[in-house]
Design a protein around this motif. Structure first.
Motif, mmCIF file in Angstrom:
data_model
loop_
_atom_site.group_PDB
_atom_site.id
_atom_site.type_symbol
_atom_site.label_atom_id
_atom_site.label_comp_id
_atom_site.label_asym_id
_atom_site.label_seq_id
_atom_site.Cartn_x
_atom_site.Cartn_y
_atom_site.Cartn_z
ATOM 1 N N GLY A 133 55.433 39.698 71.306
ATOM 2 C CA GLY A 133 54.400 38.705 71.567
ATOM 3 C C GLY A 133 53.378 38.647 70.454
ATOM 4 N N ILE A 139 58.277 27.334 77.336
ATOM 5 C CA ILE A 139 57.948 26.225 76.443
ATOM 6 C C ILE A 139 59.196 25.426 76.106
ATOM 7 C CG2 ILE A 139 57.089 25.603 74.155
ATOM 8 C CD1 ILE A 139 55.482 28.266 74.236
ATOM 9 N N ARG A 181 55.115 31.383 76.810
ATOM 10 C CA ARG A 181 53.738 31.741 76.481
ATOM 11 C C ARG A 181 52.981 32.215 77.705
ATOM 12 N NH1 ARG A 181 50.612 26.014 75.115
ATOM 13 N NH2 ARG A 181 50.676 25.132 77.234
ATOM 14 N N TYR A 221 52.293 34.208 72.604
ATOM 15 C CA TYR A 221 53.568 33.502 72.511
ATOM 16 C C TYR A 221 54.677 34.527 72.309
ATOM 17 C CZ TYR A 221 51.177 29.031 72.323
ATOM 18 O OH TYR A 221 50.425 27.924 72.645
ATOM 19 N N TYR A 222 55.668 34.463 73.198
ATOM 20 C CA TYR A 222 56.823 35.351 73.121
ATOM 21 C C TYR A 222 58.061 34.555 72.711
ATOM 22 C CZ TYR A 222 54.183 38.660 76.088
ATOM 23 O OH TYR A 222 53.251 39.527 76.612
ATOM 24 N N CYS A 223 58.874 35.135 71.846
ATOM 25 C CA CYS A 223 60.220 34.603 71.679
ATOM 26 C C CYS A 223 61.150 35.489 72.500
ATOM 27 C CB CYS A 223 60.657 34.526 70.223
ATOM 28 S SG CYS A 223 60.698 36.076 69.297
ATOM 29 N N ASP A 233 45.922 25.770 74.602
ATOM 30 C CA ASP A 233 47.157 26.332 74.030
ATOM 31 C C ASP A 233 46.962 27.763 73.540
ATOM 32 O OD1 ASP A 233 47.589 23.082 72.755
ATOM 33 O OD2 ASP A 233 48.863 23.992 74.304
ATOM 34 N N GLU A 283 58.101 37.990 66.472
ATOM 35 C CA GLU A 283 57.381 36.760 66.192
ATOM 36 C C GLU A 283 56.514 36.929 64.944
ATOM 37 O OE1 GLU A 283 57.592 37.557 70.651
ATOM 38 O OE2 GLU A 283 56.785 38.617 68.925
ATOM 39 N N LEU A 318 59.142 27.609 66.333
ATOM 40 C CA LEU A 318 58.415 26.764 67.267
ATOM 41 C C LEU A 318 57.340 26.007 66.519
ATOM 42 C CD1 LEU A 318 57.405 25.955 70.190
ATOM 43 C CD2 LEU A 318 55.914 27.975 70.047
ATOM 44 N N TRP A 331 61.098 30.111 73.703
ATOM 45 C CA TRP A 331 59.686 30.475 73.559
ATOM 46 C C TRP A 331 59.022 30.415 74.935
ATOM 47 C CZ3 TRP A 331 57.756 32.392 69.111
ATOM 48 C CH2 TRP A 331 58.510 32.188 67.937
#
Lengths: 117, 108
Positions: A110, A50, A40, A95-97, A91, A6, A82, A38
């Motif tokens: 992350g 997400i 989170r 955030y992980y892909c 929010d 990411e 994203l 994605w």
């Protein structure tokens, strides 16, 4: 070995748009029947999906976030991205892909995104 | 939405103990259930897929069972490196996946 990474700003102001990119190496993002998604995790909390983009380009979003989320893919760069609009403090999260179908077998490391003025 | 509920939310155990974590789905998901281990500051790691299949490289002390709405993750003999948070995840409604709230496994 497939790797996901990411990238993007770690700090976003309230009401602005969060933008992250995931770069995939060790394999093609468009060559297999996988979803690229994605996920989170707010600090100290659980995991929330997400949205995802299929290798064909079709997109799928969590209904609770759908109005604010856009996921896109750039196959020439082997990346997917994203965008989350109108962010608030809620929010703030890591955030992980990830790649999935059906289990999530590859994750990025992350990236923490903090929403604050 | 398919809701996933794990129990307990936290658990204290000792090295060598046998531990079981349960996960319940709000509707039948057949065997579309996966388990993950997450350590602090790290991404989750896939342990079990399709309810009972061991992911490559995962020690055999981990096992999964169940189908329909009720599932279990069992660690047969806890090792020091197993203290972590565990999540179940349904993939029945892929790509709309959902996770349980997590079970924190702590050292007694």
């Amino acid at each position: 070995q497939l790797q996901l990474q990411e990238s993007g700003p770690g700090l976003v102001k309230p009401s602005e748009t969060l933008s992250l990119t995931c770069t995939v190496s060790g394999g093609s993002i468009s060559s297999s029947s996988y979803y690229w998604g994605w996920i989170r995790q707010p600090p100290g909390k659980g995991l929330e999906w997400i949205g995802s983009i299929y290798y064909s380009g079709s997109t799928y979003y969590n209904p609770s976030l759908k109005s604010r989320v856009t996921i896109s893919v750039d196959t020439s760069k082997n990346q997917f991205s994203l965008k989350l609009s109108s962010v608030t403090a809620a929010d703030t999260a890591v955030y992980y892909c990830a790649r999935h179908n059906p289990s999530v077998d590859y994750w990025g490391q992350g990236t923490l995104v903090t929403v604050s003025s | 939405d398919i809701q996933m509920t794990q129990s307990p939310s936290s658990l204290s155990a000792s090295v060598g103990d046998r531990v079981t974590i349960t996960c319940r789905a709000s509707q039948s998901i057949s065997s579309y259930l996966n388990w993950y281990q997450q350590k602090p500051g790290k991404a989750p790691k896939l342990l079990i897929y399709a309810a009972s299949s061991l992911q490559s490289g995962v020690p055999s002390r981990f096992s999964g069972s169940g189908s329909g709405t009720d599932f279990t993750l069992t660690i047969s003999s806890l090792q020091p490196e197993d203290f972590a948070t565990y999540y179940c995840q349904q993939s029945y409604s892929t790509p709309a996946i959902t996770f349980g709230q997590g079970t924190r496994l702590e050292i007694k």
